[in-house]
Enzyme design. Structure first.
Site, PDB file in Angstrom:
ATOM      1  N   ARG A 444       0.833  -1.208   0.000  1.00 53.50           N
ATOM      2  CA  ARG A 444       0.000   0.000   0.000  1.00 53.50           C
ATOM      3  C   ARG A 444       0.870   1.263   0.000  1.00 53.50           C
ATOM      4  O   ARG A 444       0.649   2.183   0.776  1.00 53.50           O
ATOM      5  CB  ARG A 444      -0.940  -0.005   1.211  1.00 53.50           C
ATOM      6  CG  ARG A 444      -2.235   0.749   0.933  1.00 53.50           C
ATOM      7  CD  ARG A 444      -3.074   0.950   2.170  1.00 53.50           C
ATOM      8  NE  ARG A 444      -4.281   1.660   1.828  1.00 53.50           N
ATOM      9  CZ  ARG A 444      -5.016   2.363   2.669  1.00 53.50           C
ATOM     10  NH1 ARG A 444      -4.668   2.449   3.933  1.00 53.50           N
ATOM     11  NH2 ARG A 444      -6.084   2.988   2.278  1.00 53.50           N
ATOM     12  N   TRP A 478      -6.252   2.827  15.608  1.00 48.94           N
ATOM     13  CA  TRP A 478      -4.805   2.641  15.333  1.00 48.94           C
ATOM     14  C   TRP A 478      -4.691   1.580  14.253  1.00 48.94           C
ATOM     15  O   TRP A 478      -4.926   0.402  14.496  1.00 48.94           O
ATOM     16  CB  TRP A 478      -4.104   2.195  16.620  1.00 48.94           C
ATOM     17  CG  TRP A 478      -2.623   1.988  16.529  1.00 48.94           C
ATOM     18  CD1 TRP A 478      -1.956   1.056  15.813  1.00 48.94           C
ATOM     19  CD2 TRP A 478      -1.617   2.741  17.242  1.00 48.94           C
ATOM     20  NE1 TRP A 478      -0.602   1.160  16.018  1.00 48.94           N
ATOM     21  CE2 TRP A 478      -0.364   2.181  16.898  1.00 48.94           C
ATOM     22  CE3 TRP A 478      -1.655   3.809  18.139  1.00 48.94           C
ATOM     23  CZ2 TRP A 478       0.844   2.674  17.426  1.00 48.94           C
ATOM     24  CZ3 TRP A 478      -0.464   4.277  18.662  1.00 48.94           C
ATOM     25  CH2 TRP A 478       0.771   3.719  18.295  1.00 48.94           C
ATOM     26  N   ASP A 479      -4.301   2.020  13.064  1.00 52.04           N
ATOM     27  CA  ASP A 479      -4.300   1.146  11.894  1.00 52.04           C
ATOM     28  C   ASP A 479      -2.881   0.673  11.575  1.00 52.04           C
ATOM     29  O   ASP A 479      -1.896   1.254  12.049  1.00 52.04           O
ATOM     30  CB  ASP A 479      -4.875   1.943  10.708  1.00 52.04           C
ATOM     31  CG  ASP A 479      -5.529   1.052   9.676  1.00 52.04           C
ATOM     32  OD1 ASP A 479      -5.284  -0.157   9.688  1.00 52.04           O
ATOM     33  OD2 ASP A 479      -6.277   1.602   8.832  1.00 52.04           O
ATOM     34  N   MET A 480      -2.755  -0.340  10.748  1.00 47.11           N
ATOM     35  CA  MET A 480      -1.441  -0.822  10.288  1.00 47.11           C
ATOM     36  C   MET A 480      -1.702  -1.636   9.029  1.00 47.11           C
ATOM     37  O   MET A 480      -2.394  -2.643   9.092  1.00 47.11           O
ATOM     38  CB  MET A 480      -0.812  -1.680  11.375  1.00 47.11           C
ATOM     39  CG  MET A 480       0.684  -1.780  11.286  1.00 47.11           C
ATOM     40  SD  MET A 480       1.228  -2.681   9.866  1.00 47.11           S
ATOM     41  CE  MET A 480       0.624  -4.304  10.282  1.00 47.11           C
ATOM     42  N   ASN A 481      -1.185  -1.139   7.911  1.00 46.87           N
ATOM     43  CA  ASN A 481      -1.685  -1.638   6.634  1.00 46.87           C
ATOM     44  C   ASN A 481      -0.690  -2.357   5.732  1.00 46.87           C
ATOM     45  O   ASN A 481      -0.846  -2.332   4.514  1.00 46.87           O
ATOM     46  CB  ASN A 481      -2.306  -0.479   5.848  1.00 46.87           C
ATOM     47  CG  ASN A 481      -3.690  -0.147   6.377  1.00 46.87           C
ATOM     48  OD1 ASN A 481      -4.524  -1.018   6.509  1.00 46.87           O
ATOM     49  ND2 ASN A 481      -3.915   1.110   6.720  1.00 46.87           N
ATOM     50  N   CYS A 518      -6.768  -1.824  14.391  1.00 45.04           N
ATOM     51  CA  CYS A 518      -7.196  -2.172  13.046  1.00 45.04           C
ATOM     52  C   CYS A 518      -5.943  -2.510  12.268  1.00 45.04           C
ATOM     53  O   CYS A 518      -4.874  -1.960  12.539  1.00 45.04           O
ATOM     54  CB  CYS A 518      -7.890  -0.939  12.445  1.00 45.04           C
ATOM     55  SG  CYS A 518      -8.240  -1.056  10.676  1.00 45.04           S
ATOM     56  N   ASP A 540     -12.295  -5.007   6.609  1.00 43.24           N
ATOM     57  CA  ASP A 540     -12.617  -3.936   5.664  1.00 43.24           C
ATOM     58  C   ASP A 540     -13.847  -4.305   4.852  1.00 43.24           C
ATOM     59  O   ASP A 540     -14.345  -3.503   4.072  1.00 43.24           O
ATOM     60  CB  ASP A 540     -11.441  -3.697   4.719  1.00 43.24           C
ATOM     61  CG  ASP A 540     -10.417  -2.765   5.341  1.00 43.24           C
ATOM     62  OD1 ASP A 540     -10.686  -2.214   6.417  1.00 43.24           O
ATOM     63  OD2 ASP A 540      -9.329  -2.597   4.753  1.00 43.24           O
TER      64      ASP A 540
END
Ligand code: GLA
Length: 778
Positions: A444, A478-481, A518, A540
């Site tokens: 990403r 708190w996301d991590m993609n 997340c 998602d």
């Protein structure tokens, strides 16, 4: 000492019995000092030890005899923790190059200690509030190694946790290649394994395998617990159903690469192990240095899969989740992501917030895109300067306005990642995780930050804390993609320990913040994260029909209060499916509930409906989030049913994926209710008249064009209210199932006929009727 603390541990001679309210776990010290597993399951008495033990009057023909004793071969003794190279040829929980250069290990009993309450693990989160912890110390004098096996007993929730600490006493270094948190040999050969595999937007696909001789592995190597294989799994008897039979559940309090192995030998014994993934793992221990594994949790129930899940649910709510949000009702949120993605400004957000207030929302969440040059996912990660073109006055001013409207304010972050197009990368390219001389690999458009560097941790802690305090932020997503391009040795583990340190530093000081983690949806749905974030964004994929499966699968291992679940717009952004609004609500309601769509774009009819949904949800919120959760064996791919209940009320939903013609009668089942009589009423909702197309002409006085302006305009305001169905039945009857009114057959309509549609559903509120006899007595 209370009674539970007294009952939870019994030690007589060489026998150890761990008791929870409904389960027993027993082992003893064998004649050679090994820990011999005896039993994990229903309650037994300590006097049953000999009867329950695996008999071994003589070894098998090809066995390696320990101590030249023809009654003792390590390959068949059920062990609490095995070594290597001494006759046990099953999969070993340990691989270690000892200081003396050998890989052989043989751990034997030294002593035990009883600890009141729980223990803490250095650098790792674990459960808290145990009644007692038993520590058994085993030693291998030849290898100069010692291991402590920790058993923490959670009496009230029927959970026992296990973990290991290994100490090297050799002056030379020892190298750990594998050290499982839990190893358990049970004499049960005819079992089925349920695991939860998947991928992005397609998390936790349940898989069932019959255990034949051989090994099953559930593992990830992407650096994180990962949606490819959730660390939790279940073993059950062949005959076990949702509400019947025996099941054992396992999970790991860890967010990195994990590995579980379930292997059956030719003698009908099953070895179960779970821990850090040993693939490419290597960690060195100097003299007197120790390494502590993450904590594994296990539970047993003879009340079916629901019984097992309910143990996990209460354990997680009581002994994993921390902060002020432990067992506290979660606010209903509106998140702007699926509404606007990166295309927003303050005016749009305030309009959305105002609409949210008028409909009854409680928390406004601003998702990605508020900082740096973040107008797409190609730039900005790593920067914390607010984009004042979008948000004049910054986060502080926006938060103040949102608070003034009467909403809590939440904000999205992705602090572990960095875009090369960011001020941070330009200033500190060396802070990004990369391998020198190799071309970088993007996910990403981002790289991970090297959290093992102190300056990186400080940068994240300082910036996130500053924004949270300046902006008076009430909720964090708190996301991590991206995945971690693999780094061997102990790097992956050190990354996770560093992440935990950051989370500890930020959130322990701010327990009032509701933290939702997340990772591209549910790519890090694990107990390690739940020690910091009381809820996790499940996927998602917000399509309600897909969510039925995702939320159902998660419910085997995690309580509904932990699962972020939102109503989104149709057609759905991931599947293009059109699920009616009432079903979208009926699915998301069984989770940490919110909406993720443009409320300002809803018709006035839809707004009215959403307002009613919110008011209804608030009335039963505690039940939805913390009530006992039941699944049912429907034996029909086309149907699903969820229930939440306490002693005297329940909310059960029935979902139909596609709607057949002339369907058979629907049956409503409810479990877990106290004896007595109950009133059952379905929740009233409004169907959009457009759904009836040309059929509308059967009820209108004049002929109308189903696609014409009149119908389109009317549909914005007018709907068809589906009246409530009402029934009365006893708890016993509800457990067997009551028969509901007929669904539409195409032969006519009256208000008693249920109106079906593809992706339709009904929600039933079941409340106890007062007992006239009891009332007379009072
Ligand atoms: C991830 C999350 C989404 C959303 C986007 C924002 O994909 O899972 O919910 O926050 O990032 O970029």
């Amino acid at each position: 000492m209370n009674q539970q603390d007294k009952n939870c541990l019994q030690i007589e001679k060489n026998i150890f019995l761990l008791n929870t309210e409904n389960t027993s776990y027993m082992f003893r010290i064998s004649e050679y000092g090994h820990l011999e597993h005896i039993h994990y399951g229903r309650k037994i008495d300590i006097k049953d030890c000999e009867a329950m033990a695996l008999k071994r009057p003589i070894v098998y023909g090809d066995s390696l005899m320990y101590g030249n004793d023809d009654t003792y071969c390590l390959d068949v003794v059920p062990l609490e923790y095995s070594g290597t190279g001494r006759g046990d040829f099953r999969v070993s929980p340990i691989e270690i190059k000892c200081g003396n250069g050998s890989y052989t290990t043989d751990f034997r009993y030294k002593e035990y200690k009883i600890i009141d309450g729980d223990t803490r693990i250095k650098g790792l989160p674990n459960s808290y509030g145990a009644n007692k912890t038993l520590e058994i110390i085993l030693e291998d004098q030849e290898a100069s190694l010692e291991i402590s096996l920790y058993y923490a007993v959670y009496y009230d929730t029927d959970v026992i946790t296990r973990r290991i600490e290994l100490t090297n006493h050799d002056k030379r270094k020892a190298q750990i290649h594998k050290l499982m948190s839990l190893s358990l040999d049970i004499h049960e050969g005819d079992l089925k394994l349920m695991s939860f595999m998947g991928g992005w937007a397609n998390e936790v696909k349940p898989q069932e395998d019959h255990l034949d001789v051989g090994e099953h592995v559930i593992a990830t190597r992407v650096g994180f617990s990962s949606s490819r294989a959730n660390p939790g799994f279940v073993l059950k008897k062949k005959t076990t159903l949702e509400n019947y039979g025996e099941a054992w559940g396992f999970n790991l309090v860890y967010s990195g690469n994990h590995h579980s192995s379930i292997s059956k030998d030719e003698h009908g014994n099953t070895r179960i192990m779970t821990g850090i993934n040993p693939e490419d793992f290597c960690l060195e221990l100097g003299r007197n240095e120790s390494f502590a594994t993450p904590e594994a949790i296990m539970t047993f129930s003879d009340k079916g899969l629901n019984g097992m899940s309910q143990h996990f649910h209460s354990f997680i709510n009581e002994h994993i989740v921390r902060s002020a949000w432990k067992k506290k009702e979660r606010p209903i949120l509106i998140n702007d992501w699926e509404a606007y993605m990166f295309d927003f400004n303050k005016t749009k957000l305030i309009a959305l917030a105002k609409e949210a207030v008028s409909l009854g929302f409680e928390l406004f969440v601003l998702d990605d895109g508020w900082f740096g040059k973040r107008n797409s996912d190609k730039a900005g990660l790593g920067d914390y300067s607010v984009n004042t073109k979008k948000l004049p006055g910054g986060i502080k001013a926006l938060s103040e306005e949102i608070h003034k409207l009467g909403l809590k304010f939440g904000l999205w972050f992705e602090p572990e990642a960095i875009n090369p197009d960011s001020d941070l990368y330009r200033a500190h390219p060396d802070w990004a995780m990369s391998e020198s001389n190799r071309e970088v690999i993007y996910g990403r458009n981002e790289l991970l930050l090297d959290l093992t560097k102190k300056e990186v941790r400080d940068y994240i802690i300082d910036n996130v804390s500053r924004i949270l305090d300046e902006g008076n932020v009430d909720y964090v997503k708190w996301d991590m993609n991206r995945q971690m391009a693999y780094k061997g040795g102990d790097y992956g583990h050190r990354y996770i320990v560093s992440l935990y340190e950051i989370l500890d530093e930020i959130f322990t000081k701010r327990p009032h913040i509701l933290f939702e983690s997340c990772s591209s949806g549910g790519n890090r749905f694990d107990l390690g994260m739940l020690c910091y974030s009381p809820q996790i964004w499940s996927s998602d994929n917000t399509d309600a029909i897909e969510r039925l499966r995702i939320q159902k699968s998660l419910s085997y291992l995690y309580p509904q209060s932990c699962m972020g679940a939102h109503v989104s717009a149709v057609p759905n952004a991931q599947t293009l499916r059109n699920v009616p609004l009432h079903t979208r609500f009926n699915v998301a309601a069984y989770g940490a509930f919110g909406y993720e769509l443009d409320l300002t774009a809803l018709s006035s009819l839809e707004k009215k409906e959403v307002k009613k949904q919110l008011a209804f949800y608030k009335q039963y919120r505690y039940l939805f989030q913390f009530g006992r959760f039941y699944r049912f064996d429907l034996d029909d791919e086309n149907r699903e049913s969820f229930e939440v209940c306490d002693e005297d009320k329940a909310i059960v939903s029935l979902y139909r994926k596609y709607c057949p013609a002339a369907p058979e009668a629907d049956v409503l089942k409810a479990a877990g209710l106290a004896e007595g009589r109950y009133h059952i009423a379905s929740r009233v909702y409004t169907l959009n008249i457009k759904q009836f197309g040309h059929l509308i002409n059967f009820v209108t006085p004049i002929k109308v064009n189903a696609d014409g302006l009149v119908v389109r305009e009317a549909a914005k305001r007018l709907g068809m209210e589906v009246p409530s169905e009402e029934y009365e039945a006893s708890a016993n009857c509800l457990e067997q199932g009551i028969i509901l009114n007929n669904t539409f057959l195409g032969t006519g309509y009256n208000p008693k006929i249920k109106l079906p549609c593809d992706y339709g559903s009904d929600m039933y509120i079941i409340t106890k009727l007062s007992d006239p006899l009891m009332e007379e007595k009072q």
